[in-house]
Design a protein around this motif. Structure first.
Motif, PDB file in Angstrom:
ATOM      1  N   LEU A 142      -1.847   2.177  -5.450  1.00 26.58           N
ATOM      2  CA  LEU A 142      -1.820   3.631  -5.351  1.00 26.58           C
ATOM      3  C   LEU A 142      -3.247   4.141  -5.240  1.00 26.58           C
ATOM      4  O   LEU A 142      -4.154   3.630  -5.908  1.00 26.58           O
ATOM      5  CB  LEU A 142      -1.135   4.254  -6.568  1.00 26.58           C
ATOM      6  N   ALA A 143      -3.445   5.162  -4.418  1.00 29.47           N
ATOM      7  CA  ALA A 143      -4.799   5.657  -4.162  1.00 29.47           C
ATOM      8  C   ALA A 143      -5.436   6.285  -5.383  1.00 29.47           C
ATOM      9  O   ALA A 143      -6.654   6.289  -5.522  1.00 29.47           O
ATOM     10  CB  ALA A 143      -4.764   6.663  -3.012  1.00 29.47           C
ATOM     11  N   GLY A 154       2.685   4.826  -2.430  1.00 33.13           N
ATOM     12  CA  GLY A 154       2.549   6.235  -2.762  1.00 33.13           C
ATOM     13  C   GLY A 154       3.623   7.106  -2.141  1.00 33.13           C
ATOM     14  O   GLY A 154       3.777   8.268  -2.519  1.00 33.13           O
ATOM     15  N   THR A 155       4.381   6.580  -1.177  1.00 28.86           N
ATOM     16  CA  THR A 155       5.416   7.349  -0.499  1.00 28.86           C
ATOM     17  C   THR A 155       6.790   7.001  -1.071  1.00 28.86           C
ATOM     18  O   THR A 155       6.953   6.023  -1.800  1.00 28.86           O
ATOM     19  CB  THR A 155       5.425   7.063   1.010  1.00 28.86           C
ATOM     20  N   THR A 187       1.732   3.696   3.302  1.00 26.21           N
ATOM     21  CA  THR A 187       1.015   4.910   2.958  1.00 26.21           C
ATOM     22  C   THR A 187       1.541   6.085   3.790  1.00 26.21           C
ATOM     23  O   THR A 187       2.297   5.911   4.742  1.00 26.21           O
ATOM     24  CB  THR A 187      -0.496   4.747   3.188  1.00 26.21           C
ATOM     25  N   HIS A 188       1.117   7.275   3.419  1.00 23.71           N
ATOM     26  CA  HIS A 188       1.562   8.497   4.094  1.00 23.71           C
ATOM     27  C   HIS A 188       1.193   8.434   5.575  1.00 23.71           C
ATOM     28  O   HIS A 188       0.160   7.858   5.942  1.00 23.71           O
ATOM     29  CB  HIS A 188       0.897   9.714   3.443  1.00 23.71           C
ATOM     30  N   ALA A 206      -2.381   9.130   6.240  1.00 22.39           N
ATOM     31  CA  ALA A 206      -3.426   8.314   5.611  1.00 22.39           C
ATOM     32  C   ALA A 206      -3.937   7.306   6.634  1.00 22.39           C
ATOM     33  O   ALA A 206      -3.806   6.092   6.472  1.00 22.39           O
ATOM     34  CB  ALA A 206      -2.881   7.619   4.370  1.00 22.39           C
ATOM     35  N   GLU A 218       6.840   3.002   8.388  1.00 24.90           N
ATOM     36  CA  GLU A 218       6.570   4.431   8.551  1.00 24.90           C
ATOM     37  C   GLU A 218       7.833   5.164   8.979  1.00 24.90           C
ATOM     38  O   GLU A 218       8.483   4.793   9.955  1.00 24.90           O
ATOM     39  CB  GLU A 218       5.469   4.639   9.592  1.00 24.90           C
ATOM     40  N   ASP A 265       2.007  -1.848   4.648  1.00 26.98           N
ATOM     41  CA  ASP A 265       1.354  -0.540   4.572  1.00 26.98           C
ATOM     42  C   ASP A 265       2.434   0.528   4.623  1.00 26.98           C
ATOM     43  O   ASP A 265       3.046   0.760   5.656  1.00 26.98           O
ATOM     44  CB  ASP A 265       0.373  -0.392   5.747  1.00 26.98           C
ATOM     45  N   MET A 286      -6.679   4.369   5.791  1.00 25.26           N
ATOM     46  CA  MET A 286      -6.148   3.195   5.107  1.00 25.26           C
ATOM     47  C   MET A 286      -5.440   2.283   6.091  1.00 25.26           C
ATOM     48  O   MET A 286      -5.515   1.048   5.993  1.00 25.26           O
ATOM     49  CB  MET A 286      -5.177   3.631   4.006  1.00 25.26           C
ATOM     50  N   ARG A 306       3.563  -2.334   9.115  1.00 23.27           N
ATOM     51  CA  ARG A 306       3.475  -0.897   8.875  1.00 23.27           C
ATOM     52  C   ARG A 306       4.887  -0.325   8.784  1.00 23.27           C
ATOM     53  O   ARG A 306       5.639  -0.370   9.755  1.00 23.27           O
ATOM     54  CB  ARG A 306       2.705  -0.219  10.010  1.00 23.27           C
ATOM     55  N   LEU A 363       0.886  -1.168   0.000  1.00 20.57           N
ATOM     56  CA  LEU A 363       0.000   0.000   0.000  1.00 20.57           C
ATOM     57  C   LEU A 363       0.915   1.206   0.000  1.00 20.57           C
ATOM     58  O   LEU A 363       1.516   1.543   1.010  1.00 20.57           O
ATOM     59  CB  LEU A 363      -0.907  -0.022   1.227  1.00 20.57           C
TER      60      LEU A 363
END
Length: 258
Positions: A40-41, A17-18, A81-82, A85, A107, A79, A88, A105, A15
């Motif tokens: 991608l979203a 986009g970053t 994602t931003h 986000a 991050e 995951d 999500m 996750r 998941l």
């Protein structure tokens, strides 16, 4: 062993986009044991496509994502994602629980205030808009993204320098503002010049972490400029976490070994 006897790569869903998601996909492209599917979203027009297979768009909530995981025989989900986000993140945690699929996750660490920083932490954008009036801000660099602009368009007696990647549609009506379109990473000297040229006294931003947009914080610290900083939203505490791509790859290796 002949090609016919080689095991099929397992499906891994990113998941993304970053920046970290693109880096992870690049690293996994060299890994024979995994077939990478990037999600991608679809909020960015003509996005850069990561290594591997790419799907664009939502899943249809928790049930839709859980169904997708089963239908596509997803072995694991990461995951990336931003940090903001959050929805999500919660959907992924519940969908993976329902489907019995391991979830990680990845991050980047949040920014932490350093000596000399003048940060005003806030929990919501409404709080951020109110804080600007309370601290007497007059010339504000607004670096918050298109979807958050409406929270500030009605603020009076403040001039905004609004920095975005692309123009919003429709463009909110600000009483006093200048629009600046550019994409990070931003160099420190450029951020210094921007703050000086536009006589910025306050910055509003998210605590996104990472190096691509951190130069503005260094420049603000040097000048004693206030930073109204939106704190990160909560995410499921039970989800395993990694702070770097290398840590995520180690988690993947552990799955293979298990």
């Amino acid at each position: 062993m002949s090609d016919l006897l080689q095991p099929m790569p397992a499906n891994l869903l990113i998941l993304g986009g970053t920046t970290e998601a693109y880096d992870l996909a690049d690293r996994l492209a060299e890994h024979d044991g995994w077939h990478v599917i990037n999600s991608l979203a679809g909020r960015t027009a003509n996005p850069r496509l990561p290594a591997g297979e790419t799907r664009i768009g939502g899943f249809g909530g928790i049930e839709g994502l859980a169904r997708y995981l089963g239908e596509c025989a997803i072995r694991a989900v990461i995951d990336v994602t931003h940090p903001f986000a959050a929805r999500m993140g919660w959907n992924a945690a519940e969908a993976c629980r329902l489907a019995g699929v391991p979830l990680l996750r990845l991050e980047r660490p949040a920014w932490q205030p350093e000596p000399g920083d003048v940060w005003v932490p806030v929990e919501t954008w409404a709080d951020a808009a109110e804080a600007l009036s309370q601290i007497g801000a007059r010339r504000v660099l607004l670096a918050v993204g298109r979807q958050e602009l409406a929270h500030f368009s009605g603020v009076e007696n403040i001039w905004f320098l609004i920095r975005l990647v692309t123009p919003p549609e429709p463009k909110p009506n600000f009483p006093a503002a200048e629009w600046l379109y550019s994409r990070g990473p931003f160099a420190l000297d450029d951020e210094r010049a921007l703050l000086d040229t536009w006589a910025i006294d306050t910055i509003v931003c998210k605590n996104s972490g990472g190096e691509a947009t951190s130069a503005k914080l260094i420049a603000a610290r040097e000048r004693g400029i206030r930073v109204v900083m939106l704190q990160r939203p909560a995410r499921p505490a039970e989800v395993t976490r990694a702070a770097t791509v290398d840590e995520a790859l180690s988690w993947i290796d552990d799955l293979n070994a298990g």
